[in-house]
Scaffold this motif. Structure first.
Motif, PDB file in Angstrom:
ATOM      1  N   ASP A 136     -31.859  10.066   6.648  1.00 26.76           N
ATOM      2  CA  ASP A 136     -31.959  11.629   6.223  1.00 26.76           C
ATOM      3  C   ASP A 136     -33.298  11.935   6.237  1.00 26.76           C
ATOM      4  OD1 ASP A 136     -29.196  11.440   5.882  1.00 26.76           O
ATOM      5  OD2 ASP A 136     -29.140  11.107   3.871  1.00 26.76           O
ATOM      6  N   GLN A 137     -34.377  11.109   6.397  1.00 31.33           N
ATOM      7  CA  GLN A 137     -35.608  11.631   6.432  1.00 31.33           C
ATOM      8  C   GLN A 137     -36.163  11.878   7.884  1.00 31.33           C
ATOM      9  OE1 GLN A 137     -37.939   8.594   4.473  1.00 31.33           O
ATOM     10  NE2 GLN A 137     -36.820   8.584   2.701  1.00 31.33           N
TER      11      GLN A 137
ATOM     12  N   ARG B 194     -30.505   6.472   3.750  1.00 26.57           N
ATOM     13  CA  ARG B 194     -31.850   6.912   3.116  1.00 26.57           C
ATOM     14  C   ARG B 194     -32.995   7.152   4.082  1.00 26.57           C
ATOM     15  NH1 ARG B 194     -32.211   3.407  -0.353  1.00 26.57           N
ATOM     16  NH2 ARG B 194     -33.607   2.038   0.639  1.00 26.57           N
ATOM     17  N   VAL B 195     -32.980   6.223   4.971  1.00 28.51           N
ATOM     18  CA  VAL B 195     -34.046   6.438   6.140  1.00 28.51           C
ATOM     19  C   VAL B 195     -33.537   7.412   6.986  1.00 28.51           C
ATOM     20  CG1 VAL B 195     -34.895   4.891   7.885  1.00 28.51           C
ATOM     21  CG2 VAL B 195     -34.630   3.861   5.678  1.00 28.51           C
TER      22      VAL B 195
ATOM     23  N   GLN C 263     -37.980  12.191  11.410  1.00 32.23           N
ATOM     24  CA  GLN C 263     -39.163  11.191  11.726  1.00 32.23           C
ATOM     25  C   GLN C 263     -39.745  11.801  13.107  1.00 32.23           C
ATOM     26  OE1 GLN C 263     -40.507   8.698  10.034  1.00 32.23           O
ATOM     27  NE2 GLN C 263     -38.938   8.756   8.455  1.00 32.23           N
TER      28      GLN C 263
ATOM     29  N   GLN D 189     -30.722  12.216  14.351  1.00 32.29           N
ATOM     30  CA  GLN D 189     -31.189  10.684  14.212  1.00 32.29           C
ATOM     31  C   GLN D 189     -30.417  10.140  15.280  1.00 32.29           C
ATOM     32  OE1 GLN D 189     -29.104   8.517  12.627  1.00 32.29           O
ATOM     33  NE2 GLN D 189     -27.572   9.935  11.907  1.00 32.29           N
TER      34      GLN D 189
END
Length: 487
Positions: free
Chosen positions: A464-465, A461-462, A467, A396
């Motif tokens: 870790d997802q 939280r963002v 994209q 990320q």
């Protein structure tokens, strides 16, 4: 430490001449009446009573003060990679870590000056003189050398306190003067070790007070002097005619690197606050204002009904801050702290910074054209919310950054002057995705993929997802930068 382009930290001599006034001009003569009037008004003459009066020398003053000024030599070892290209992720994906090169060591030396303020070996100098040093050596005026230990280093005010082991011997010292008693036009001497030539004394006057546009430290409030100050004078003494320390020489304004008669010294009052904190055995904690403001321009002064541009217009208050709790309101103009005038946010911060946490400051302010005074109970910056510091990893954009929640205490530590809300980047590890994308310490994460980021937990939280695409908004200074990155 950030320096303004033309202001140089100091890692020539100007001689005051006596001017004789003659009343003789070609073809002109004084009338008897004028000559008689001059004779009556002339001050009575006296025979010099001492050698000092005959020679008009600063020698007795220098003889007392110079032994308390020392030379400081610092040394640090810097490791460098053999090839800078091997730090680039693009090259590393082809060659791997094995070809990053063997680190090479390079020794950097720094030269400066310092002032003995306590007879047991407590010495004050500039932070930039000893910054990141692995070894510090103090050389006294009698050429004895001592290893030094850093007791305190404060980049915000560019001051550091060192200690040397004198084995019980008492050293000569300089007493700290009262900066607020110094006036423009006062004679001063600068003592230091310019260019490493050895201890040197130069003379001049105080050219200005309360200079705040220097950009050398976070607490800009300097004594300006025309006494010649050059590289190597950093940390040296600016002394008054009574032999007291007026300030610590810190920077010069120069296009060439040499003295042009514009030098700056950190006031002795700030030095005193740093030394007092070291002697008390605690960390220096400065009062938190919990407010921000702007200088009052002529246009603002007219609109606010002020007789002249003066003070600081408060435009933001933290609900939990001491100014808000004392009754200060947005739109108030703070004109003085404990009777000392302030003309810009820097001078307001300086005046507050000199006061102890737990004490009280009396603010003079103008509200709707009327002057009033408010007592403010001073407090340290709180750790609210908890900083929740974390280092992010993974596939990320922020991988390799260390981030934290902004709170007043952290903002004071890192010199962040923005709002006390959000997630700030504290560190960026070399050779990481974050470095390749250009993230810098001090950046504040505003949004990720349209989601507002107010806490570290939100950011975790963002990111870790997984994209396919990352749309980022980051605030840097007064600008919000946007960036789109493939996942």
């Amino acid at each position: 430490m950030k320096l303004a382009p033309l202001f140089r930290p100091m890692a020539g001599r100007r001689v005051l001449s006596r001017v004789a006034y003659a009343a003789v001009a070609a073809g002109l003569a004084l009338s008897p009446l004028a000559a008689s009037a001059q004779t009556q008004q002339a001050a009575p003459q006296q025979v010099p009573q001492s050698r000092e009066q005959i020679t008009l020398s600063y020698a007795p003053l220098v003889k007392r003060a110079a032994p308390a000024v020392v030379n400081i030599y610092s040394r640090r070892v810097v490791k460098q990679r053999a090839s800078p290209f091997m730090e680039d992720p693009f090259f590393r994906q082809f060659f791997g870590d094995a070809f990053r090169g063997v680190p090479r060591e390079r020794v950097e030396s720094s030269l400066g000056s310092g002032v003995i303020v306590r007879p047991d070996g407590l010495i004050v100098t500039n932070d930039h003189v000893i910054k990141d040093a692995d070894q510090i050596t103090v050389v006294l005026a009698d050429r004895r050398e001592f290893p030094a230990k850093v007791m305190s280093a404060d980049e915000k005010v560019d001051l550091a306190v060192l200690r040397i082991d004198t084995k019980g011997e008492k050293l000569p010292t300089l007493d700290l003067g009262d900066s607020d008693t110094i006036q423009v036009g006062d004679l001063v001497l600068a003592i230091g070790n310019p260019f490493g030539v050895g201890q040197t004394v130069t003379s001049g006057i105080v050219s200005a007070l309360a200079r705040t546009g220097v950009g050398v430290s976070d607490f800009n409030f300097f004594i300006q002097t025309d006494a010649a100050i050059n590289p190597g004078n950093s940390g040296g003494a600016l002394i008054t005619m009574d032999g007291k320390l007026a300030g610590i020489n810190s920077a010069i304004y120069s296009r060439s690197g040499g003295s042009v008669g514009i030098g700056f010294a950190i006031p002795a009052d700030m030095v005193r606050s740093v030394v007092t904190a070291v002697e008390s055995g605690g960390k220096l904690v400065r009062p938190w204002m919990g407010a921000s403001g702007q200088p009052v321009t002529q246009e603002l002064a007219t609109n606010l009904g002020l007789p002249r541009p003066q003070g600081v217009l408060i435009n933001q208050l933290n609900p939990k801050g001491p100014l808000e709790q004392a009754g200060v309101k947005v739109g108030d103009v703070v004109t003085a702290v404990n009777g000392h005038l302030v003309d810009d946010p820097e001078s307001l911060r300086y005046r507050i910074a000199l006061l102890p946490v737990g004490g009280t400051a009396t603010l003079t302010l103008v509200r709707k054209g009327a002057e009033t005074k408010l007592p403010v109970k001073l407090m340290g910056p709180p750790e609210d919310p908890p900083r929740d510091e974390a280092t992010l990893q993974g596939r990320q954009p922020f991988a390799g950054t260390t981030v934290a929640n902004i709170n007043p205490a952290l903002a004071e530590e890192v010199g962040y002057a923005g709002t006390s809300d959000g997630v700030i980047v504290l560190k960026v590890q070399p050779g990481t995705t974050a470095q390749a994308l250009g993230f810098q310490p001090g950046d504040v994460v505003v949004k990720v993929n349209g989601q507002p980021i107010t806490r570290v937990a939100d950011l975790k939280r963002v990111v870790d997802q997984p994209q396919r695409r990352w749309d980022l908004a980051v605030r840097r200074g007064d600008q919000v930068l946007t960036l789109s990155v493939g996942g």
